[in-house]
Design an enzyme around this catalytic site. Structure first.
Site, short mmCIF file in Angstrom:
data_model
loop_
_atom_site.label_atom_id
_atom_site.label_comp_id
_atom_site.label_asym_id
_atom_site.label_seq_id
_atom_site.Cartn_x
_atom_site.Cartn_y
_atom_site.Cartn_z
N PRO A 2 0.83 -1.21 0.00
CA PRO A 2 0.00 0.00 0.00
C PRO A 2 0.87 1.26 0.00
O PRO A 2 1.85 1.34 0.74
CB PRO A 2 -0.79 -0.10 1.30
CG PRO A 2 -0.52 -1.43 1.88
CD PRO A 2 0.68 -2.00 1.22
N GLU A 3 0.53 2.20 -0.86
CA GLU A 3 1.20 3.50 -0.86
C GLU A 3 0.21 4.53 -0.32
O GLU A 3 -0.87 4.17 0.14
CB GLU A 3 1.69 3.84 -2.28
CG GLU A 3 2.69 2.82 -2.81
CD GLU A 3 3.24 3.19 -4.20
OE1 GLU A 3 3.38 4.38 -4.50
OE2 GLU A 3 3.51 2.26 -4.98
#
Ligand SMILES: [Zn+2]
Length: 287
Positions: A2-3
Site C-alpha cells: 500500500p502506498e
C-alpha cells in the site's frame, strides 16, 4: 504494497466507523508483527474512546482519549477488516470471508457500536505501536518524514532545492520518505511518466520546467488515485472490501512493451529493474 492513496482510503474508512467510539475490548491473537505488539498495548487502549484518525505518510495514527496514539503501518499486506459483531454478515461480505484466512487475524478490536475491527496481516511486515501524543514530534518513525505530497505542504521551491543537492536518480529520490512522504514504486513510475521525466535521470540535472511538471504531476497522480479508491493490484481493498480502480488507469506501470498512451507518441513502454524495483517508462517522450 500500500502506498499513500491506499493508506488514505483505509484511514477514511476507519474514521467513518470508529471515530468517537469506545474500544470495549481487544483480543491479541498473535503479537508477532514487524515489531511485537508492546506489552502495555492492551492495558492502555482498552476502554478508550477514539478521538480522531489521521495519517502521516503511510502511518495511520489513531488518537485515544488518554493521550496515547496507536501508530499502525500496513507493511506489505496489512489490512483492517470491519464487521458487525452481532450479525454473521461482514460488511460487503465477500471481502473477508472468502479471501482472507482468519489465522492471520493478529488483533481484534471490539467497539461500543457493535463493530469489530480486525487487523489481518499474512506477511507480518505491518505493525502496531503506541506512543504519547506529546512525543509524536520525536517519534523515530514520524520525525524524519518529508512533506506530505497532497495539499499545500509540498512546495516547488523545496523540490528545486532538494533535487539540486543530490546525484541520485529522480525515481530513487521520489521514493525516499525523507524527501516526500508516502510515494512508492507504482506512483513514482506514474508521476514520472506524467512529468515526462525518465526515471534514471540524475536529480540535479532536472530543469526548472521538469521540476514544475514534476510538482504538478505528484499532486495530479495521487489525487486521481485517491479519488478512484487507490490501486488494487494483488489484494488491496478498502476496509469494507471495495476495490480501488486506479490500476485501470496505469499509463506505464506493468505495461512493458505496450504502446505509449501519450497522444501522438509512438514509443513503447520499457521496463528496467534496478535495486530490485522495476521502472516503467516511455523511451520516446520521457527525457
Ligand atoms: Zn511516449
Amino acid at each position: 504494497m500500500p502506498e499513500l492513496p491506499e493508506v488514505e482510503v483505509t484511514r477514511r474508512t476507519l474514521l467513518k466507523f470508529i471515530e468517537n467510539k469506545v474500544i470495549k475490548n481487544i483480543k491479541i491473537n498473535n503479537p508477532n508483527l514487524r515489531f511485537k505488539i508492546p506489552a502495555n498495548f492492551k492495558k492502555n487502549v482498552t476502554g478508550q474512546k477514539i478521538i480522531k484518525v489521521l495519517r502521516r505518510s503511510k502511518y495511520i495514527l489513531i488518537y485515544l482519549k488518554n493521550d496515547y496514539v496507536m501508530i499502525a503501518h500496513l507493511g506489505m499486506s496489512g489490512k483492517f477488516l470491519i464487521k458487525n459483531n452481532y450479525s454473521k454478515d461482514f460488511l460487503k461480505t465477500s471481502y473477508y470471508s472468502n479471501e482472507f484466512s482468519s489465522k492471520h487475524n493478529h488483533l481484534e478490536f471490539f467497539f461500543s457500536n457493535n463493530l469489530k475491527v480486525i487487523y489481518n496481516d499474512p506477511r507480518r511486515f505491518g505493525f502496531f505501536l503506541l506512543d504519547k501524543i506529546s512525543k509524536l514530534d520525536v517519534n523515530k518513525f514520524l520525525s524524519k518524514l518529508g512533506p506530505e505530497p497532497l495539499g499545500k505542504d509540498l512546495k516547488k521551491d523545496y523540490l528545486i532545492l532538494k533535487t539540486k543537492a543530490t546525484q541520485r536518480t529522480i525515481k530513487t529520490l521520489l521514493m525516499d520518505q525523507r524527501f516526500i512522504s508516502g510515494i512508492g514504486n507504482i506512483y513514482a513510475n506514474e508521476i514520472l511518466f506524467l512529468a515526462k521525466i525518465r526515471p534514471n535521470k540524475i536529480s540535479s540535472k532536472l530543469s526548472l520546467v521538469d521540476i514544475g511538471r514534476l510538482h504538478l504531476s505528484i499532486g495530479k497522480v495521487l489525487k486521481r488515485a485517491l479519488k478512484l479508491g487507490g490501486s488494487s493490484i494483488k489484494d488491496f481493498k478498502s476496509s469494507v472490501g471495495e476495490k480501488g480502480r486506479f490500476q485501470n488507469e496505469f499509463k506505464v506501470y506493468d505495461r512493458e512493451d505496450l504502446k505509449c498512451l501519450r497522444t501522438r507518441c509512438s514509443g513503447l513502454i520499457a521496463r528496467v529493474v534496478s535495486q530490485g524495483r522495476a521502472s516503467f517508462f516511455c523511451n520516446e517522450c520521457q527525457n
